[in-house]
Design a protein around this motif. Sequence first.
Motif, PDB file in Angstrom:
ATOM      1  N   PHE A 159      27.256   4.935  -9.974  1.00 37.75           N
ATOM      2  CA  PHE A 159      27.708   6.308 -10.244  1.00 37.75           C
ATOM      3  C   PHE A 159      27.321   7.252  -9.119  1.00 37.75           C
ATOM      4  N   HIS A 160      28.124   8.318  -8.967  1.00 29.91           N
ATOM      5  CA  HIS A 160      27.827   9.437  -8.072  1.00 29.91           C
ATOM      6  C   HIS A 160      27.496   9.004  -6.644  1.00 29.91           C
ATOM      7  N   ASP A 161      28.141   7.951  -6.163  1.00 30.90           N
ATOM      8  CA  ASP A 161      27.903   7.450  -4.803  1.00 30.90           C
ATOM      9  C   ASP A 161      26.437   7.119  -4.548  1.00 30.90           C
ATOM     10  N   ASN A 162      25.714   6.757  -5.599  1.00 31.30           N
ATOM     11  CA  ASN A 162      24.288   6.442  -5.451  1.00 31.30           C
ATOM     12  C   ASN A 162      24.038   5.269  -4.510  1.00 31.30           C
ATOM     13  N   MET A 163      24.894   4.259  -4.573  1.00 28.64           N
ATOM     14  CA  MET A 163      24.673   3.087  -3.726  1.00 28.64           C
ATOM     15  C   MET A 163      24.802   3.458  -2.254  1.00 28.64           C
ATOM     16  N   GLU A 164      25.820   4.224  -1.930  1.00 28.10           N
ATOM     17  CA  GLU A 164      25.999   4.667  -0.555  1.00 28.10           C
ATOM     18  C   GLU A 164      24.808   5.508  -0.107  1.00 28.10           C
ATOM     19  N   TRP A 165      24.365   6.398  -0.990  1.00 22.62           N
ATOM     20  CA  TRP A 165      23.230   7.265  -0.670  1.00 22.62           C
ATOM     21  C   TRP A 165      21.969   6.438  -0.428  1.00 22.62           C
ATOM     22  N   MET A 166      21.709   5.462  -1.298  1.00 26.75           N
ATOM     23  CA  MET A 166      20.521   4.623  -1.107  1.00 26.75           C
ATOM     24  C   MET A 166      20.608   3.835   0.196  1.00 26.75           C
ATOM     25  N   ASN A 167      21.779   3.324   0.521  1.00 30.14           N
ATOM     26  CA  ASN A 167      21.939   2.581   1.771  1.00 30.14           C
ATOM     27  C   ASN A 167      21.704   3.477   2.995  1.00 30.14           C
ATOM     28  N   GLN A 168      21.995   4.743   2.876  1.00 28.54           N
ATOM     29  CA  GLN A 168      21.773   5.671   3.982  1.00 28.54           C
ATOM     30  C   GLN A 168      20.301   6.055   4.125  1.00 28.54           C
ATOM     31  N   HIS A 169      19.528   5.926   3.042  1.00 30.88           N
ATOM     32  CA  HIS A 169      18.143   6.405   3.038  1.00 30.88           C
ATOM     33  C   HIS A 169      17.097   5.311   2.916  1.00 30.88           C
ATOM     34  N   GLY A 170      17.519   4.071   3.018  1.00 29.16           N
ATOM     35  CA  GLY A 170      16.531   3.010   2.930  1.00 29.16           C
ATOM     36  C   GLY A 170      17.141   1.631   2.881  1.00 29.16           C
ATOM     37  N   ILE A 171      16.347   0.708   2.427  1.00 22.46           N
ATOM     38  CA  ILE A 171      16.752  -0.684   2.275  1.00 22.46           C
ATOM     39  C   ILE A 171      17.017  -0.933   0.791  1.00 22.46           C
TER      40      ILE A 171
ATOM     41  N   ARG B 163      17.763  11.373  -5.864  1.00 25.19           N
ATOM     42  CA  ARG B 163      17.694  12.110  -4.610  1.00 25.19           C
ATOM     43  C   ARG B 163      16.404  12.910  -4.482  1.00 25.19           C
ATOM     44  N   SER B 164      15.901  13.443  -5.573  1.00 27.28           N
ATOM     45  CA  SER B 164      14.686  14.264  -5.487  1.00 27.28           C
ATOM     46  C   SER B 164      13.427  13.423  -5.283  1.00 27.28           C
ATOM     47  N   VAL B 165      13.363  12.230  -5.847  1.00 24.22           N
ATOM     48  CA  VAL B 165      12.152  11.404  -5.698  1.00 24.22           C
ATOM     49  C   VAL B 165      12.180  10.566  -4.435  1.00 24.22           C
ATOM     50  N   SER B 166      13.305  10.547  -3.749  1.00 24.46           N
ATOM     51  CA  SER B 166      13.467   9.657  -2.603  1.00 24.46           C
ATOM     52  C   SER B 166      13.515  10.386  -1.275  1.00 24.46           C
ATOM     53  N   ARG B 167      12.946  11.559  -1.206  1.00 24.76           N
ATOM     54  CA  ARG B 167      12.944  12.291   0.054  1.00 24.76           C
ATOM     55  C   ARG B 167      12.142  11.520   1.094  1.00 24.76           C
ATOM     56  N   ASP B 168      12.717  11.348   2.271  1.00 23.08           N
ATOM     57  CA  ASP B 168      12.009  10.662   3.356  1.00 23.08           C
ATOM     58  C   ASP B 168      10.817  11.504   3.797  1.00 23.08           C
ATOM     59  N   ARG B 169       9.642  10.902   3.694  1.00 21.00           N
ATOM     60  CA  ARG B 169       8.440  11.579   4.155  1.00 21.00           C
ATOM     61  C   ARG B 169       8.099  11.166   5.579  1.00 21.00           C
TER      62      ARG B 169
ATOM     63  N   THR C 142      11.254   7.275  11.281  1.00 18.61           N
ATOM     64  CA  THR C 142      10.385   6.136  11.538  1.00 18.61           C
ATOM     65  C   THR C 142      10.882   4.947  10.741  1.00 18.61           C
ATOM     66  N   THR C 143      10.312   3.792  10.995  1.00 19.19           N
ATOM     67  CA  THR C 143      10.672   2.611  10.224  1.00 19.19           C
ATOM     68  C   THR C 143       9.669   2.361   9.112  1.00 19.19           C
ATOM     69  N   ARG C 144       8.707   3.228   8.945  1.00 18.15           N
ATOM     70  CA  ARG C 144       7.682   3.073   7.925  1.00 18.15           C
ATOM     71  C   ARG C 144       8.264   3.362   6.544  1.00 18.15           C
ATOM     72  N   PHE C 145       7.963   2.519   5.589  1.00 16.40           N
ATOM     73  CA  PHE C 145       8.422   2.730   4.218  1.00 16.40           C
ATOM     74  C   PHE C 145       7.485   3.709   3.525  1.00 16.40           C
ATOM     75  N   SER C 146       8.066   4.686   2.851  1.00  9.80           N
ATOM     76  CA  SER C 146       7.250   5.700   2.190  1.00  9.80           C
ATOM     77  C   SER C 146       7.150   5.508   0.688  1.00  9.80           C
TER      78      SER C 146
ATOM     79  N   GLY D 279       0.795  -1.224   0.000  1.00  9.94           N
ATOM     80  CA  GLY D 279       0.000   0.000   0.000  1.00  9.94           C
ATOM     81  C   GLY D 279       0.829   1.275   0.000  1.00  9.94           C
ATOM     82  N   ILE D 280       1.983   1.228  -0.659  1.00  7.65           N
ATOM     83  CA  ILE D 280       2.824   2.421  -0.775  1.00  7.65           C
ATOM     84  C   ILE D 280       3.153   2.661  -2.243  1.00  7.65           C
TER      85      ILE D 280
END
Length: 178
Positions: free
Chosen positions: A90-102, A64-70, A74-78, A25-26
């Motif tokens: 590229f552009h440290d995307n993997m590190e960034w994704m690991n910092q902002h989610g699963i 980065r723009s579409v993945s802003r934590d809403r 919390t542990t809720r997935f947005s 439901g997300i």
Amino acid sequence: MQIFLIGFMGSGKSYWAGKLSKEMGIPWLDLDREIERKQGRTIREIFSAQGEEYFRQLEADMLRSVSRDRHEGTTRFSSIVATGGGAPCFHDNMEWMNQHGITVWLNPSIDELEARLRPERAHRPLLQSLSDNGLKDFIKSKIDERQEFYSMAKLELKNTNIAVPAFINLILHAQKPD
């Protein structure tokens, strides 16, 4: 917190994003389709006109723009984001994704990827000119090249013939890397 699906083309990122979205439901989005929508042209046209470096910067900015934590803190997935196959590299995307989610690496076998991609070659610019043997070699080579980035994912799923509830259970029990 987001769920980021990564992996080679044909691994099922968009397919699974849709399935998970419906069950959880997300909302979900396909990063490449979002880039095309915002740019008003195809990925192929962007590559052709401005080159890969320009595209990879667009991709990183869009990620980065579409993945802003809403639901910060919390542990809720947005949302669920199906990335392009090269996005983690590229552009440290993997590190960034690991910092902002699963991050979930969808990693079916090369034979399975080849079977999925063979009938799609006409619609995938990088594959159009490849023979059957060339396709398998290309897949193996690209996965080897991207392995170091893909392997940074919190969760790796080799069997993509898993039931949706079992997949969700794996995600819920994965934890963000330190």
